[in-house]
Design a protein around this motif. Structure first.
Motif, PDB file in Angstrom:
ATOM      1  N   LEU A 195      48.768  49.855   8.983  1.00  0.00           N
ATOM      2  CA  LEU A 195      48.660  50.220  10.600  1.00  0.00           C
ATOM      3  C   LEU A 195      50.046  51.112  11.877  1.00  0.00           C
ATOM      4  O   LEU A 195      49.328  51.606  12.072  1.00  0.00           O
ATOM      5  N   LYS A 196      51.085  51.462  10.841  1.00  0.00           N
ATOM      6  CA  LYS A 196      52.158  52.738  11.702  1.00  0.00           C
ATOM      7  C   LYS A 196      50.620  54.382  11.128  1.00  0.00           C
ATOM      8  O   LYS A 196      51.096  54.760  12.241  1.00  0.00           O
ATOM      9  N   LYS A 197      50.070  53.998  10.186  1.00  0.00           N
ATOM     10  CA  LYS A 197      49.317  55.543   9.865  1.00  0.00           C
ATOM     11  C   LYS A 197      48.302  55.370  11.140  1.00  0.00           C
ATOM     12  O   LYS A 197      47.721  56.673  11.661  1.00  0.00           O
ATOM     13  N   CYS A 198      47.383  54.421  11.305  1.00  0.00           N
ATOM     14  CA  CYS A 198      46.583  54.160  12.518  1.00  0.00           C
ATOM     15  C   CYS A 198      46.616  54.091  14.147  1.00  0.00           C
ATOM     16  O   CYS A 198      45.889  54.218  14.726  1.00  0.00           O
ATOM     17  N   GLY A 199      48.338  54.469  14.287  1.00  0.00           N
ATOM     18  CA  GLY A 199      49.082  54.430  14.909  1.00  0.00           C
ATOM     19  C   GLY A 199      48.502  52.615  16.265  1.00  0.00           C
ATOM     20  O   GLY A 199      48.497  52.444  17.889  1.00  0.00           O
ATOM     21  N   HIS A 200      48.505  51.507  15.145  1.00  0.00           N
ATOM     22  CA  HIS A 200      48.391  49.977  15.897  1.00  0.00           C
ATOM     23  C   HIS A 200      49.848  49.355  15.927  1.00  0.00           C
ATOM     24  O   HIS A 200      50.777  50.362  14.513  1.00  0.00           O
ATOM     25  N   THR A 201      49.977  48.579  16.006  1.00  0.00           N
ATOM     26  CA  THR A 201      50.566  46.915  15.404  1.00  0.00           C
ATOM     27  C   THR A 201      50.126  46.090  15.281  1.00  0.00           C
ATOM     28  O   THR A 201      49.323  45.271  15.652  1.00  0.00           O
ATOM     29  N   ALA A 202      51.607  45.259  14.802  1.00  0.00           N
ATOM     30  CA  ALA A 202      51.103  43.882  13.847  1.00  0.00           C
ATOM     31  C   ALA A 202      50.554  43.310  15.021  1.00  0.00           C
ATOM     32  O   ALA A 202      49.479  42.165  14.809  1.00  0.00           O
ATOM     33  N   GLU A 203      51.231  42.563  15.998  1.00  0.00           N
ATOM     34  CA  GLU A 203      51.203  41.977  17.125  1.00  0.00           C
ATOM     35  C   GLU A 203      49.775  42.208  18.204  1.00  0.00           C
ATOM     36  O   GLU A 203      48.965  41.357  18.090  1.00  0.00           O
ATOM     37  N   ALA A 204      49.152  43.722  18.611  1.00  0.00           N
ATOM     38  CA  ALA A 204      48.459  43.733  18.638  1.00  0.00           C
ATOM     39  C   ALA A 204      47.183  43.053  18.231  1.00  0.00           C
ATOM     40  O   ALA A 204      45.451  42.906  18.452  1.00  0.00           O
ATOM     41  N   ARG A 205      47.032  43.723  16.458  1.00  0.00           N
ATOM     42  CA  ARG A 205      45.817  43.419  15.778  1.00  0.00           C
ATOM     43  C   ARG A 205      45.613  42.304  15.533  1.00  0.00           C
ATOM     44  O   ARG A 205      44.502  41.651  15.957  1.00  0.00           O
ATOM     45  N   LEU A 206      46.895  41.615  15.715  1.00  0.00           N
ATOM     46  CA  LEU A 206      46.357  40.363  15.495  1.00  0.00           C
ATOM     47  C   LEU A 206      46.030  39.399  16.666  1.00  0.00           C
ATOM     48  O   LEU A 206      44.804  38.206  16.419  1.00  0.00           O
ATOM     49  N   GLU A 207      45.930  40.426  17.936  1.00  0.00           N
ATOM     50  CA  GLU A 207      45.376  39.169  18.225  1.00  0.00           C
ATOM     51  C   GLU A 207      43.755  39.331  18.758  1.00  0.00           C
ATOM     52  O   GLU A 207      43.168  39.063  19.652  1.00  0.00           O
ATOM     53  N   ARG A 208      44.122  41.073  18.663  1.00  0.00           N
ATOM     54  CA  ARG A 208      42.412  41.185  18.888  1.00  0.00           C
ATOM     55  C   ARG A 208      41.048  40.522  17.250  1.00  0.00           C
ATOM     56  O   ARG A 208      40.590  40.347  17.895  1.00  0.00           O
ATOM     57  N   VAL A 209      42.400  40.084  16.914  1.00  0.00           N
ATOM     58  CA  VAL A 209      41.163  39.146  15.243  1.00  0.00           C
ATOM     59  C   VAL A 209      41.140  37.825  15.829  1.00  0.00           C
ATOM     60  O   VAL A 209      40.009  37.496  15.732  1.00  0.00           O
TER      61      VAL A 209
END
Length: 455
Positions: free
Chosen positions: A257-271
């Motif tokens: 996620l760090k390589k792609c510029g995302h955060t774990a919290e944001a990706r969890l909310e999106r899923v």
């Protein structure tokens, strides 16, 4: 690519090869009836025997694929391929601009047209103009091709995926649930729903695997609402963990996620948000397909329908590269497809001009005034011309769509770019403007790219 043939009384006959059309023209037995798509009209023939031809359609939001195929005992043979490029975005932009103009006139107490939204009712089946344009344009070309070839049946990709069967796989029986086609239907739906990327880390350009959000060992089901797509790394690391624990504890996921510029919290909310998206979103995407289907039925020809999953299954099974036109050729039941390595005619909807007699700058102020006459020296914008320039910087032969000027110095849009400043004296009409631009795509590299495209 096959050449359309008309009889002496302009009745459609069986298309012929380019060589045969060339011989008919050289011997004086035929004349050129239309340049795009290329059609000849016979001088000495009234009728003849025909074979069953099918017109196949693959509707798309921006481009619709069309294919004319001949039915035979050993499968279907492709005669012509077309890609129809729509102008829905330009229509939407023009309507938004018109609305802003009227809003400003009302707010500034200028001369204006009174608002009419209160006394307008939308009829049943109403579509936005940008969507209705797609239905009308496709039907215009269906009617045109039916006049150029003896079309006996129509095939349409009605929906990208069968949402009813996805929601309830046992609606028809265990045969569908365990059939070969089910995997293609589900995968195509998931690719569309999750944006063709890993749902967990957002990785693209990597093989994606079907993944259960709630693991089967924890009571998760095979319903499509519990499925997503993930890369191999995320699929292996998640295993049977709950979604929240996976995002909180996985070090490999956080690194990706760090390589792609995302955060774990944001990706969890999106899923979690994407998981709750109802299946009716797919039906909204396919709204115009139903309108097109009803319009096709009104032609009186038999209409067969298929799904996008079946189209993809046919294409990959037969080793055919992915294009809009070839997708159309693979629509519906198909045992074998022959002679698909033919050029594709790209047809771009350009419109027939505008009543607006001025242009605006980025601030909304008037910039210049356009001429009021439509024709200049017998030419009008949109005509296909052939210009032979004998001298000067523009020396050579230029073929393409013309844009006229009052001075008689025209611009010609060719395959290699725009040639400006060509005098009308050097131009010859090839085909009058009909609201479309044409471009022929060669087929020489399709066979070489087949393996890469399918993979």
């Amino acid at each position: 690519m096959a050449v359309f043939v008309l009889s002496k009384h302009k009745r459609p006959l069986m298309p012929c090869s380019e060589k045969r059309a060339r011989l008919l023209l050289q011997r004086g037995r035929a004349v050129v009836h239309k340049r795009y798509p290329f059609t000849v009209r016979l001088k000495d023939r009234v009728g003849g025997d025909t074979q069953p031809l099918r017109l196949k359609l693959d509707p798309g939001s921006q481009t619709t694929g069309l294919a004319v195929v001949r039915e035979a005992d050993n499968g279907q043979h492709v005669l012509c391929l077309f890609e129809l490029v729509h102008r829905g975005f330009q229509i939407k932009k023009a309507l938004q601009q018109r609305a802003s103009f009227r809003r400003r006139r009302r707010s500034q107490n200028l001369r204006h047209r009174a608002p009419r939204f209160d006394n307008r009712t939308k009829p049943k089946g109403w579509l936005a103009p940008s969507l209705q344009h797609r239905v009308d344009t496709v039907m215009a070309w269906v009617d045109r091709l039916c006049k150029l070839a003896p079309i006996t049946a129509l095939d349409q990709e009605l929906v990208r995926f069968d949402t009813q069967k996805l929601a309830n796989p046992e609606i028809i029986g265990i045969e569908y649930q365990q059939g070969t086609l089910l995997g293609y239907e589900v995968r195509e739906y998931l690719l569309e729903k999750w944006g063709r990327e890993c749902a967990y880390c957002g990785a693209t350009d990597t093989p994606l695997e079907v993944e259960h959000i709630v693991a089967r060992s924890r009571g998760g089901s095979n319903r499509v609402s519990n499925l997503t797509l993930s890369c191999h790394g995320c699929n292996t690391e998640k295993d049977r963990q709950p979604l929240a624990d996976f995002f909180a504890t996985s070090k490999g996921l956080k690194k990706r996620l760090k390589k792609c510029g995302h955060t774990a919290e944001a990706r969890l909310e999106r899923v979690q948000c994407q998981q709750q998206r109802p299946l009716r979103d797919a039906s909204a995407v396919n709204a115009t397909r139903w309108a097109l289907f009803n319009a096709l039925k009104a032609t009186g020809l038999p209409v067969a329908v298929g799904t996008g999953g079946r189209t993809k299954y046919n294409r990959q099974r037969l080793g055919i590269p992915k294009t809009h036109a070839l997708d159309a050729a693979c629509v519906g039941p198909l045992d074998a497809l022959h002679d698909w390595q033919v050029p594709t005619l790209t047809i771009k909807a350009t419109g027939r001009g505008s009543y607006q007699r001025t242009r605006l700058d980025k601030f909304g102020f008037r910039r210049g005034v356009l001429m009021r006459q439509k024709q200049v020296h017998g030419f009008q914008t949109g005509d296909m011309v052939n210009a032979i320039v004998p001298t000067g910087k523009k020396i050579g032969t230029h073929t393409g769509r013309v844009a006229v000027r009052k001075t008689g110095s025209f611009n010609i849009q060719t395959e290699n770019g725009v040639v400006d400043g060509v005098s009308y004296k050097y131009c010859t009409i090839i085909q009058r403007g009909d609201g479309y631009g044409y471009h022929l795509l060669p087929s020489t590299n399709l066979k070489g790219e087949a393996g890469q495209a399918v993979a």
